[in-house]
Enzyme design. Sequence first.
Site, mmCIF file in Angstrom:
data_model
loop_
_atom_site.group_PDB
_atom_site.id
_atom_site.type_symbol
_atom_site.label_atom_id
_atom_site.label_comp_id
_atom_site.label_asym_id
_atom_site.label_seq_id
_atom_site.Cartn_x
_atom_site.Cartn_y
_atom_site.Cartn_z
ATOM 1 N N ASP A 79 1.671 -1.183 2.481
ATOM 2 C CA ASP A 79 2.270 -1.823 3.649
ATOM 3 C C ASP A 79 3.786 -1.710 3.550
ATOM 4 O OD1 ASP A 79 2.766 -3.504 5.980
ATOM 5 O OD2 ASP A 79 0.726 -4.215 5.663
ATOM 6 N N GLN A 80 4.418 -1.954 4.668
ATOM 7 C CA GLN A 80 5.873 -1.793 4.744
ATOM 8 C C GLN A 80 6.458 -2.924 5.563
ATOM 9 O OE1 GLN A 80 7.473 1.544 7.140
ATOM 10 N NE2 GLN A 80 8.385 2.254 5.242
#
Length: 203
Positions: A79-80
């Site tokens: 995820d970012q």
Amino acid sequence: MTSLWTRSDPLLLASASPTRRLLLEGAGLTVEACAADVDERGLEAAGHDGPAALALVLAQAKARAVAQRFPGRLVVGADQVLSCDGAFLHKPADLAQAREQIAMLSGRTHSLHAAVAIAEGGEVVDGFVEEARLTLRRLDAEQIARYVALAGPARVTASVGGYQLEGLGIHLFERIEGDHSTILGLPLLPLLKRLRERGCLAF
């Protein structure tokens, strides 16, 4: 392309992102993708110690959710989180929100924290976070509107910040600091190092 993946089962990517899958396949890995069903906004609201910690929590939740469904597989979750002066941005809901996000980032430097979690046997066994810093050019409303119109709704709503660096979004930037794969949401070098240490790669 000849696969460098040495396990009998493909690597299971806990993400629906075609970009992340292409990064892994481009590196010679055999990959299957399985989207993780997690409450991202709920996890964010539950509290965290900043963008890096939040990105890792989200990556771990995705890896764990898929690994518990497939306990015999090696799973990678990612995820970012985009943060700018303490504010977190999410994917724009529409073109108007994309224009608002780009206007907010215009002339400023923001951070992308990309996290990866590795799960095996149904549990997370490793994880890390990498950061990239990006500075947008100073853009006026007309320039932003032109970019959004050219890039189109599918692209500007697909990524947080309203841009995709690998497309027309590159024109928005003045300076980029960080690894390209980190910016795309999957830091490849540290991930490949860990997979190599686990005996998953041919060299």
